[in-house]
Design an enzyme around this catalytic site. Structure first.
Site, PDB file in Angstrom:
ATOM      1  N   HIS A  11      36.644 -12.304  90.174  1.00 59.25           N
ATOM      2  CA  HIS A  11      35.685 -12.987  89.620  1.00 59.25           C
ATOM      3  C   HIS A  11      36.194 -14.118  88.739  1.00 59.25           C
ATOM      4  O   HIS A  11      35.506 -15.174  88.971  1.00 59.25           O
ATOM      5  CB  HIS A  11      34.855 -12.007  88.463  1.00 59.25           C
ATOM      6  N   GLU A  12      36.984 -13.957  88.015  1.00 58.55           N
ATOM      7  CA  GLU A  12      37.640 -15.079  87.078  1.00 58.55           C
ATOM      8  C   GLU A  12      38.214 -16.165  88.190  1.00 58.55           C
ATOM      9  O   GLU A  12      38.247 -17.536  88.054  1.00 58.55           O
ATOM     10  CB  GLU A  12      38.454 -14.835  86.120  1.00 58.55           C
ATOM     11  N   HIS A  18      35.646 -18.641  89.195  1.00 62.12           N
ATOM     12  CA  HIS A  18      35.682 -19.792  88.418  1.00 62.12           C
ATOM     13  C   HIS A  18      36.994 -20.890  88.699  1.00 62.12           C
ATOM     14  O   HIS A  18      36.636 -22.010  88.685  1.00 62.12           O
ATOM     15  CB  HIS A  18      35.740 -19.172  86.967  1.00 62.12           C
ATOM     16  N   GLU A  46      28.988 -19.730  87.903  1.00 58.03           N
ATOM     17  CA  GLU A  46      28.800 -18.236  88.022  1.00 58.03           C
ATOM     18  C   GLU A  46      28.479 -17.966  89.560  1.00 58.03           C
ATOM     19  O   GLU A  46      28.900 -16.877  89.976  1.00 58.03           O
ATOM     20  CB  GLU A  46      27.739 -17.880  87.152  1.00 58.03           C
TER      21      GLU A  46
END
Length: 489
Positions: A254-255, A258, A284
């Site tokens: 997930h990170e 980003h 996001e």
């Protein structure tokens, strides 16, 4: 030197200082000594005062009036600098510095209150944060809606009413699908003890597979995983649980979504307003697409099943299909960041309504815990067991990020649109994912979206990448198809 050149020199220096402020925030959440919190609050306030003075410098307005952009990128730079300047001049310097000081202090108070399950310790400082953000909202709104004014920091051009309409379209079908799934038998969760050093090693491997450049980044641990920075210094954090390796692995993916967004922006935009993500919703969309549509796909989890057995040995799951079901297991729980893909947006819809009420003055901070617990019980059918399961679980309100939460679901909507377009363009994507290779997908995203940074407004960027205006329809179709198959609905 032209007015445009002078303006861009000033903007680059301001952006460099903002990156330093961001690094202080990263340090506070990772390696800063706990006893340093009072001093860090003063450091953050001092730096914010400098940044505010630069953003409100009268020369900026003069340069904007005279500047002529040389190209489309220059026009975008002017648009973003003008927006930032017009917002900054509405906020008194005293208020900007006080917000930085109080939110820095509140973050430490929140972390300790969460550890000790002591909401009473957090409520007073949260009340200060809410009061300051409402004051800021009033300054920015100039008689308009306070929440709409705050929302522009995270999703420019969007109103709460527009978000409410999209969320209203999501809620009935999500609730219906959730109810149908929870009536079906669920796979047992992963069980066992998973070495935390091995989790970190595998997370690092996954980060690199998804395109994260560790020569311009690093992976650390934090209570609440996050990404920080842009350009040549983009850092992420993750966390480990010896009983749940998915927490570490999927937080990392997930990170990385980003972080790679920031790393892949055209180098020509480095340390300029365009050299950052277009909005938090677009940001996001990248992290959720990496984590879910790619990382939790049947093709990729088939590969991950083999790697986890390589790293941890027998993990108690018979085959790839069973592993895919466990990775996508729908389950009752309290924590947003640990929620399954199906129920995640229901967490956000709840927070959106609560924080709008706080900003409007319809809900007091002293009543927030009870309001949270009542709403959670109504939406999910059971009440939080302890404060860290409830309103103490997220860091966002302690650091004043009112208006941020709805961008998580906007990001999911955007991700649904991007994924549908990606699948049309990459019909053989699953073959690469089955080899643990997401690069066709990440390359598509880099070319279609990430390299542009803030060149376009958020919705224009999604439409340019997909050929269609953003809509909730692709996300709902994806979720209903995926979980319909998994749970044989």
């Amino acid at each position: 030197m032209t007015a445009f050149d002078d303006l861009m020199t000033h903007a680059r220096e301001t952006q460099a200082l903002a990156q330093v402020a961001g690094r202080l925030g990263w340090d506070q959440e990772t390696v800063m000594p706990r006893g340093a919190a009072p001093q860090r609050a003063e450091e953050m306030a001092a730096l914010e005062a400098v940044l505010h003075a630069r953003r409100t410098d009268p020369r900026v307005a003069e340069w904007l009036a005279e500047a002529r952009a040389p190209d489309a990128a220059g026009q975008a730079q002017l648009r973003l600098i003008r927006r930032q300047h017009e917002r900054a001049v509405k906020v008194p310097a005293r208020l900007a510095a006080e917000l930085a000081r109080v939110t820095s202090r509140a973050q430490g108070v929140w972390a300790e209150a969460r550890r000790s399950e002591d909401p009473g310790a957090f409520v007073p400082v949260l009340a200060e944060v809410v009061a300051l953000r409402r004051e800021e909202g009033a300054a920015l709104a100039a008689g308009g809606d306070l929440y709409d004014a705050l929302l522009q920091d995270y999703e420019p051009g969007t109103t709460a009413a527009e978000i409410e309409a999209m969320f209203g379209a999501l809620r009935p079908r999500l609730t219906e699908l959730r109810g149908a799934v929870l009536e079906r038998p669920a796979p047992e969760p992963l069980k066992g003890h998973f070495d935390e050093a091995a989790q970190h090693a595998l997370a690092r491997e996954l980060a690199q597979a998804f395109g994260y450049d560790l020569s311009r980044g690093r992976i650390d641990t934090a209570v609440h995983p996050f990404s920080a920075g842009s350009g040549l210094d983009v850092r992420i954090t993750t966390r480990t649980d010896p009983a749940d390796p998915f927490n570490c692995l999927y937080s990392t993916i997930h990170e990385v979504g980003h972080a790679t967004y920031e790393q892949n922006i055209d180098a020509a935009y480095l340390l300029t307003p365009v050299g950052q993500g277009a909005s938090m919703g677009v940001h996001e969309s990248q992290s959720r697409l990496y984590e879910n549509q790619l990382g939790r796909s049947r093709a990729f989890t088939g590969w991950l099943f083999g790697r986890m057995r390589d790293v941890f040995g027998d993990i108690g799951i018979a085959d790839e299909d069973a592993f895919h079901a466990v990775v996508n297991r729908v389950h009752r729980g309290f924590i947003r960041t640990e929620s399954d893909e199906l129920q995640y947006n229901l967490h956000i819809l709840m927070r959106f309504d609560l924080e709008r009420a706080l900003v409007a003055g319809d809900l007091t901070v002293s009543d927030l815990e009870a309001a949270w617990n009542d709403r959670f019980a109504a939406d999910f059918g059971y009440a939080p067991k302890r404060p860290s399961d409830g309103f103490l679980q997220d860091v966002h309100w302690s650091v004043g990020l009112f208006g941020y939460f709805p961008t998580y679901t906007l990001g999911n909507l955007y991700a649904g649109c991007l994924h549908a377009a990606m699948r049309r363009d990459l019909p053989d994507l699953d073959a690469a994912l089955a080899q643990g290779d997401p690069s066709p997908a990440t390359g598509w995203l880099r070319e279609k979206l990430q390299r542009h940074g803030g060149l376009m407004e958020p919705r224009d960027l999604i439409e340019a990448a997909t050929g269609e205006a953003p809509s909730e329809i692709p996300l709902l179709a994806y979720l209903e198809d995926k979980f319909g198959q998994l749970y044989r609905l």
